[in-house]
Design an enzyme around this catalytic site. Structure first.
Site: not given
Length: 899
Positions: A526, A587, A641
Site C-alpha cells: 500500500r 516487514s 510492521d
C-alpha cells in the site's frame, strides 16, 4: 344415515375428533415441553424428560463383529447373538433364544430379576461355541432411566407392571454386570444400555441414509431423535449430536392436553394404576385404546344409543375389550363381522346398526391416536429443522410397535397429518426390523466403533496438545534466546535476532504534519498519505498487487515496480509537487544501522527477489527512484510492521509498548532498556527491539514441540528449517498443518470412510481462512464445514465435519498458546527490567489470524494470564499499524529533529 340420525353418536365422534388447528396447538405445547426438558434450569419440572442417551452417532455401515444383546420384555427375556459384517449392516447374522420369566419375578427383589437375566445369558452362551475373548453386551431396558454415560444409567421409575424392589435410583448396568460376573462370565462386558426406541432408530439407519428419529407406538409410546448436543444441557457433551429419549408418554401430565381429553379418557385414567400420569400415552398406547372404546360404548349404551334390550353390565368390567379386537373391527372388509363376533362373545345382542356404530367409535379412537402421534412427531421434526437452521429437513423416521406395523389406517393418518403439521420437513417413515434386537446390536457396535476411533484420534492429535509444563518450557526458552540475542557476544548464537530499530519513543500526541507511508509486507502493498492534525489522523491510501513473478524475480524489478506505484499514487492524490517525509514499513528481517538504514537479512513469506539480501533496502528504493527519475522522495524511517503496529496503537494509548503481529507471518517488538541492548552504543532511555521471533527454534531448541505434521509442512517450504516458530503459529501454515493431519486421518480410515481424497493431496488447498469459518460454526449446523469440504470434493458426513472441526481447533489452539508463551517471556522481562511487582502494559496487535479467527484472541489472552500472572496485559487491535504506524515513526522522527 343411521349414524347421522343419532345425536349421541355424533357427539361422541365429535369429542374423539381433533381438528387440525387443535393439533397445531398440541404440537406447539409439545415443542415447549421439549425445550423445557432440554434446559438445565427447567428440566426438573419437565413432563417430557428429554433424557440424554449418550448415543452420539448413527451407524455408518462399517460396524462389524459379534455382539451379545439382552432384551428385558414384558413377560420374557430375549438373548441374541448378532454378527455384523461391515457390509452396511445389510445382512446381520442373528441367533436368539427366548426365556419365559416366572410370573412373580417382576414384583420381587431386584437382585432376583438380574440373577435370572444373567442365568439366561449363561444358558444362551453355553449353546454357542463363543470365543472366550471380550464379548460386548448391549442391554435393552425399556424403562425410564437417567443416563450419565452409555454404560451408566439409574432407573428413575418402573412402569408396565414391573415393581422390583431395590432397583430405583441404582445403576442398572452395574446391577447386570455384577449378576453376570456372579455367573463367572468375566469376558462379557455390558457396554451400552438403551431403550427400545433407540434400537428402532438404529435398525432403520441401515440403507446408507441415516435414520435420525424413531417412534414406538406399542402398549406404551415413546420417541427419540438426534439432537444437537449443545442443546442437551443435562449432558456434558457440547459438540456433535446426541440421541435424546423424549419419554413423551408423560406429555400433558401438567394439564396441557385438557382440551383434547374426553370423559372416556378421564374414566380410563381414573381406573389405571397411575392416575394423572402418562396422559399422552393413555391417548395413544395400545394398552389403553380398548379401554377408551369400552368407556365410550358404556356411555352410549347408558344414553340408549347402543345395544337396546341387551344387558350391558359386562361393559363395566375392565379389559373385556382388547385393543387387538378394536384394530380388527376398524378393518373395512371384515370389520363388521369381527364387531358382531366380539360383541356377541360378551353376551350382547348387537344389531347391524350397533356394529356399524361401534366400528365408527373404534375408528375415531385409533385415528385420534395416530393424529396425536403425528403432532408429537411434527414437533420433533420442526425442532430438528430449526436447531440445524435448515430451510427444509429431509429425514428418515424409524417406526415400530403393533399399532404402526399392523394397521394401514394408522400409518396413513400418521404420515399425512405429520406432513400437514410440519410442511417444512420431508419425513420418510420406515418400519423397523427387530429394533430391540438388531437395533441394539448396531447401537452397541456404533458405541464400540466411536470409542476405538476416539482413542486413535486422541493418539494422533496428542503431540499437538501442549500441557502447561510444555508452554512454561517454551516461555523459558524464549526468555533465554532473548537474553542471548540482546548481548553483543552471544547474538550470533541466538535464533531470535533481537534487532535494534532506533525507534526511541512512542508518540506523545503532539506530532503534526503530512507524511507518506509505504507498506510492503506480503503479496499486496500500500501507498498512503497520512495527515496528523490536532483533531486526529486522516488517511488516504491505495492497494497495489505484486505479481509472483516480481516477488521471485530480480531486486531491481521489484523496487522499480514499487516506485511506479508510488508515482501513480502521488499523481492521483495531486502530491507530485511536494516532498513529504516517508515512513517505509518493510516487514522482513533487517539489521537496522540507523532509523533510515536497514540491511535485509533474509526474505520470508514467499519473497525471493535476487540481489537484495545484504543490501540497505532504503538505498535500493532510492536507486529505483533515480532510475525512474522520481526525485521527490525523502525516506526518513524504515520500520517493520510490528513496530508500526506498536506506534499506531501508542498514539491512542501511551501504555502501548509492545507490538504483535499474527497474520500471514508472526513477529513481536517491545521497548527494552538501552542498558540491556549490547548491540547499540548508549545506556540511557529505551529502544524498541524488533525480536524477529518467527525464527525462534531455528537452532533446534524447539525440536521436541515439532510434530511429524510440522516437519511435512516445513519440508515443502521455500525456507526449509527456517522460521520454525512462525510455521507453528502463522496464517501461512496452519491450513497446511490441518491438511496433513486430515490426510493422516483418511489413511487411518478415521475420516471420509478412508476414501482417497485427490484434491486434499494438493498443497495449499486447505486455506487458513477455512479454520476461522469452520470454528465459527458453533456446533449447530456445521453447514459451513460441509460447504468447505464439498468445494474440496469431499462428501463429509456429520461426524466427518465434527472431526475436521476438532482438528482445526487443535491446531489453532496450539498456535494461540505458543504465541502466549512467547508473549509471556516478553512481559515478564519488561516487568523485571523495571523492578515492578505488577506490570500494566498494552499490546498493539494486528494480523488476520488474530482479528478474523473467532477464538484465537481469547485463547491467547487466557494462556497469557496463566503464564504471566503478575502482568496485566491489555490488547489493542491496531487500526492500520503498518501504514499509520510508519507515518507516525516518521512524524516522531521529524518532531525529534526539530530544534
Amino acid at each position: 344415515p343411521a349414524l347421522m340420525s343419532c345425536p349421541q353418536i355424533q357427539r361422541a365422534l365429535l369429542a374423539l375428533t381433533i381438528p387440525l388447528e387443535t393439533l397445531q396447538v398440541v404440537k406447539g405445547h409439545m415443542l415447549q415441553a421439549m425445550r423445557k426438558g432440554l434446559s438445565r434450569q427447567t428440566h426438573a419440572q419437565a413432563n417430557v424428560r428429554m433424557l440424554p442417551t449418550y448415543i452420539c452417532s448413527t451407524p455408518d455401515g462399517t460396524e462389524k463383529g459379534d455382539i451379545l444383546v439382552v432384551e428385558l420384555c414384558q413377560s420374557h427375556v430375549r438373548t441374541l447373538w448378532v454378527t455384523l459384517l461391515g457390509d452396511g449392516n445389510q445382512s446381520p447374522q442373528v441367533m436368539y433364544k427366548i426365556f419365559d420369566m416366572p410370573g412373580d419375578i417382576t414384583q420381587g427383589k431386584g437382585e432376583v430379576l438380574f440373577d435370572f437375566i444373567a442365568q439366561c445369558v449363561r444358558q444362551f452362551l453355553a449353546g454357542i461355541s463363543s470365543p472366550q475373548d471380550r464379548l460386548p453386551l448391549g442391554f435393552v431396558f425399556p424403562f425410564s432411566c437417567r443416563q450419565t454415560r452409555l454404560d451408566k444409567a439409574e432407573l428413575i421409575s418402573w412402569s408396565k407392571g414391573f415393581s422390583c424392589s431395590d432397583v430405583e435410583g441404582k445403576d442398572i448396568v452395574q446391577l447386570l454386570q455384577s449378576a453376570i460376573n456372579k455367573q463367572e462370565l468375566y469376558h462379557v462386558d455390558v457396554v451400552a444400555l438403551m431403550n427400545d426406541t433407540v434400537g428402532t432408530m438404529m435398525t432403520c439407519s441401515m440403507g446408507g441414509k441415516p435414520c435420525e428419529v424413531a417412534l414406538v407406538v406399542d402398549a406404551g409410546t415413546n420417541s427419540c431423535f438426534m439432537a444437537e448436543a449443545q442443546q442437551v444441557e443435562m449432558a456434558e457433551e457440547t459438540s456433535g449430536r446426541m440421541c435424546v429419549n423424549t419419554e413423551w408418554g408423560c406429555f400433558g401430565d401438567d394439564g396441557t392436553l385438557s382440551n383434547v381429553l374426553t370423559p372416556y379418557d378421564q374414566c380410563v385414567d381414573q381406573e389405571s394404576s397411575n392416575p394423572g400420569e402418562k396422559r399422552f400415552e393413555k391417548l395413544v398406547g395400545s394398552l389403553y385404546l380398548g379401554e377408551i372404546v369400552r368407556h365410550a360404548l358404556t356411555a352410549l349404551a347408558a344414553e340408549k344409543a347402543l345395544f337396546i334390550g341387551s344387558n350391558v353390565a359386562v361393559l363395566r368390567t375392565k379389559d373385556v375389550l382388547k385393543t387387538q379386537q378394536v384394530l380388527e373391527i376398524i378393518n373395512n372388509e371384515e370389520g363388521m363381522a369381527k364387531a358382531m363376533r366380539a360383541l356377541e362373545a360378551l353376551g350382547l345382542q348387537p344389531s347391524e346398526r350397533d356394529c356399524c356404530r361401534v366400528q365408527q367409535i373404534c375408528r375415531a379412537v385409533v385415528s385420534r391416536a395416530a393424529a396425536l402421534c403425528a403432532a408429537g412427531l411434527a414437533a420433533i421434526l420442526s425442532h430438528i429443522c430449526r436447531s440445524r437452521e435448515l430451510e427444509q429437513l429431509v429425514v428418515n423416521v424409524g417406526v415400530d410397535g403393533e399399532l404402526y406395523q399392523g394397521h394401514t389406517r394408522f400409518r396413513e393418518i400418521l404420515q399425512s397429518v405429520t406432513g400437514l403439521l410440519a410442511p417444512e420437513c420431508m419425513a420418510t417413515l420406515l418400519p423397523s426390523v427387530d429394533g430391540t434386537g438388531r437395533g441394539a446390536a448396531v447401537a452397541t457396535a456404533v458405541a464400540l466403533r466411536l470409542a476405538a476411533q476416539r482413542r486413535e484420534v486422541d493418539q494422533l492429535l496428542a503431540p499437538l496438545r501442549l500441557s502447561h509444563a510444555h508452554l512454561e518450557h517454551v516461555q523459558a526458552l524464549m526468555r533465554q534466546e532473548m537474553e542471548l540475542g540482546l548481548s553483543r557476544e552471544s547474538n550470533a548464537k541466538s535464533s531470535i535476532r533481537m534487532l535494534p530499530t532506533f525507534v526511541r519513543g512512542t508518540p506523545d500526541g503532539t506530532e503534526r504534519g503530512e507524511f507518506l507511508a509505504l507498506d510492503l509486507g506480503g503479496t499486496n502493498f500500500r501507498v498512503l498519505v497520512v495527515r496528523v492534525a490536532p483533531d486526529g489522523i486522516r488517511i488516504a491510501s491505495e492497494i497495489y498487487v505484486i505479481p509472483t513473478a516480481i516477488m521471485q524475480g530480480t531486486g531491481e524489478a521489484l523496487f522499480d515496480h514499487i516506485i511506479e506505484c508510488i508515482m501513480d499514487f502521488q499523481l492521483k492524490q495531486d502530491l507530485m509537487e511536494q516532498v513529504l517525509p516517508l515512513g517505509f514499513t518493510f516487514s522482513f528481517p533487517c539489521q537496522q544501522l540507523g532509523l533510515d538504514k536497514a540491511v535485509l537479512l533474509s526474505w520470508t513469506k514467499g519473497f525471493s527477489a535476487s540481489g537484495c539480501v545484504g543490501q540497505d533496502v532504503v538505498q535500493l528504493l532510492r536507486q529505483a527512484a533515480q532510475r525512474k527519475q522520481h526525485l521527490g522522495l525523502k525516506v526518513v524511517a524504515v520500520v517493520n510492521d510490528t513496530v508500526g503496529t506498536m506506534m499506531s496503537c501508542g498514539y491512542d494509548d501511551p501504555k502501548c509498548e509492545i507490538g504483535l503481529i499474527v497474520g500471514t507471518g508472526t513477529n513481536a517488538c517491545y521497548m527494552e532498556e538501552m542498558q540491556n541492548v549490547g548491540t547499540v552504543e548508549g545506556e540511557q532511555g529505551r529502544m524498541c527491539i524488533n525480536m524477529e521471533w518467527g525464527a525462534f527454534g531455528d537452532n533446534g531448541c524447539l525440536d521436541d514441540i515439532f510434530t511429524d505434521f510440522d516437519r511435512l509442512v516445513d519440508e515443502k517450504t521455500i525456507n526449509m528449517g527456517k522460521q520454525r516458530f512462525e510455521k507453528l503459529i502463522s496464517g501461512m501454515y496452519l491450513g497446511e498443518i490441518v491438511r496433513h493431519i486430515l490426510l493422516a486421518l483418511v489413511e487411518k480410515q478415521l475420516l471420509f470412510h478412508g476414501k482417497p481424497c485427490p484434491k486434499l493431496q494438493t498443497r495449499g488447498i486447505f486455506q487458513t481462512k477455512f479454520l476461522s469459518t469452520i470454528e465459527i460454526s458453533d456446533g449447530l449446523a456445521l453447514r459451513q464445514v460441509q460447504a468447505i469440504l464439498q468445494d474440496l470434493e469431499l462428501q463429509a458426513s456429520f461426524e466427518d465435519s465434527m472431526l475436521v472441526r476438532e482438528v482445526c481447533q487443535t491446531v489453532s489452539l496450539r498456535a494461540a498458546q505458543l504465541c502466549a508463551a512467547g508473549l509471556a517471556a516478553v512481559v515478564e522481562k519488561m516487568r523485571e527490567n523495571r523492578g515492578l511487582a505488577q506490570l500494566a502494559v498494552t499490546v498493539g496487535v494486528d494480523g488476520t489470524l488474530y482479528k478474523m479467527h473467532p477464538r484465537f484472541s481469547q485463547h491467547l489472552q487466557q494462556m497469557l494470564r496463566d503464564l504471566a500472572p503478575n502482568c496485566t496485559v491489555t490488547f489493542l487491535p491496531s487500526e492500520d499499524g503498518s501504514g499509520k504506524g510508519a507515518a507516525l515513526v516518521a512524524a516522531v522522527a521529524c518532531h525529534g529533529a526539530e530544534p
